[in-house]
Enzyme design. Structure first.
Site: not given
Length: 463
Positions: A256, A315, A370
């Site tokens: 990590d 947007a 995503y």
């Protein structure tokens, strides 16, 4: 994170309210405990006429010491006897018997009319499956079927399995396993996983098994002697993955970012693993992963779990939010894989497992970045799989609503919808994702390459 609705559903007043209002009634799913058998309960086994996989399925059921029943099917009984499986007689009129699993070999179905074999086997016993039970249909990969009519009939099995998964409730999961020609010896790891509580939150899925070299394993420690790297291992799903892989015998290198070092060291200490603090987006990430694994005999398994969300409608999304998500969730996976595959960074029979999302399958409001990244992960798996050599495989899991810190931050109404909009009527746990990854990581899973399995309780999204 506590599911207060599920807690309420278990109370006497909760049961009364839920029954009278017709609300979802989630049950507590069976989950794997070390030392328990693969399946606890009886298995009813059936087969369509002229099915080719009955002996191979019988062998697996014998290996796991399953308590198997079958109706008056001479061919099945002969196939079972040929591998030493003791099959007890079952009369379809016996409504008192209960089964933990119904397993049906549909590989002999070659036209639309023969699909009636599904009805004939499942209809009489549809109400006799125990809580957290399993329905498994095994068929022939349509692409390898002997005729167009056979391919059509085999493809039709998907509609049956996905409908059963939505109908049977009570935590019952339904799966379809397509087996390529000459791949019958590669089905054991898949059947063991699907029959067991390890697959608690996997339902309505189609898994494809291809022909590959078979490798004997110690099923209690299928990853013994293996070295795994898990990215994003400091908490949540990554932490669960590290624990499950270590439980199955692997030495886990927990990776990590440096900011997570304290939690990373905690996880590594709990599983007697190693720590690698690293920004996975760095250009030399693959090189550092290879070097860290070299101290443990080389890399056998890499789990691309690290990921982020930065949700905004398109947007309102700033370009840096788009770039960050794509780089961490997708581009970093590509770069690391390219380095490892081009620089002998994975041992023979290595495993690459990626974490996608149902957002990458169905899309989601406010998650264009995503969803693009996670759909790209599916593409990474699909188009890398045919290029791999030396026994290396690549597969992915696509989690749905999993109870983590990330989902705890979702607004209440959306969170509740996410929990209930699946066949299990509840969120999954990080361990559910981890168990599926361990299944792909197994040394015995040589016939699994290019699969994407949703861990979502058969979510309605993208189904």
């Amino acid at each position: 994170m506590t599911d207060q609705y599920q807690t309420f559903a278990k109370s006497p007043i909760g049961k009364f309210v839920i029954k009278n209002l017709g609300l979802p009634s989630p049950i507590e799913l069976d989950r794997f405990q070390v030392g328990q058998p693969v399946i606890q309960g009886a298995v009813l086994f059936g087969a369509a006429p002229n099915s080719r996989l009955t002996a191979s399925i019988s062998q697996v059921l014998s290996n796991i010491h399953a308590d198997v029943y079958a109706g008056n099917n001479t061919a099945l009984q002969q196939a079972a006897a040929s591998v030493g499986l003791n099959v007890r007689a079952f009369n379809q009129g016996d409504t008192a018997s209960k089964f933990k699993a119904l397993v049906f070999d549909a590989s002999g179905i070659e036209n639309a009319e023969q699909l009636k074999a599904l009805y004939d086997f499942f209809h009489p016993v549809a109400r006799q499956i125990q809580t957290s039970g399993r329905v498994i249909v095994v068929g022939t990969s349509p692409e390898t079927a002997s005729s167009v009519a056979a391919a059509i009939a085999q493809r039709a099995l998907e509609g049956f399995v996905k409908s059963v998964g939505k109908e049977f409730k009570k935590g019952i999961a339904a799966e379809l396993v397509y087996v390529d020609q000459d791949a019958q010896d590669n089905i054991e790891s898949t059947l063991r996983f699907l029959l067991s509580p390890r697959s608690a939150y996997v339902s309505g899925q189609v898994i494809r098994v291809s022909n590959a070299t078979t490798i004997e394993v110690d099923w209690a420690q299928p990853l013994a002697g293996k070295t795994a790297v898990v990215t994003g291992a400091s908490r949540g799903i990554g932490e669960a993955i590290a624990h499950v892989l270590a439980r199955d015998g692997a030495h886990v290198i927990c990776l990590d970012v440096p900011q997570q070092q304290a939690d990373l060291e905690r996880v590594a200490n709990e599983i007697d693993g190693s720590v690698l603090t690293l920004d996975i987006t760095a250009n030399d990430a693959g090189e550092k992963i290879k070097a860290a694994a070299a101290t443990q005999g080389g890399l056998d398994i890499i789990v691309h779990n690290a990921g982020v969300t930065r949700d905004k409608t398109l947007a309102n999304m700033k370009p840096e939010l788009w770039d960050l998500v794509i780089n961490i969730n997708l581009a970093a996976n590509e770069r690391v894989n390219d380095y490892l595959l081009n620089n002998a960074g994975l041992n023979e029979n290595g495993r690459i497992i990626c974490v996608s999302s149902i957002s990458g399958i169905a899309g989601n409001l406010g998650q264009t970045n995503y969803a693009v990244s996670k759909a790209g992960v599916i593409g990474l798996v699909k188009f890398t799989a045919p290029t791999l050599k030396n026994g290396i495989t690549i597969n992915a899991v696509a989690p749905g609503f999993i109870e983590t810190q990330m989902t705890a931050a979702i607004p209440f109404a959306i969170r509740e919808a996410g929990r209930r909009m699946n066949s299990m009527s509840q969120g999954g746990l990080p361990v559910d994702v981890a168990e599926t990854i361990a299944y792909f990581a197994s040394t015995a899973s040589t016939g699994l390459n290019g699969n994407v399995v949703r861990v979502c309780g058969q979510s309605l999204l993208g189904a």
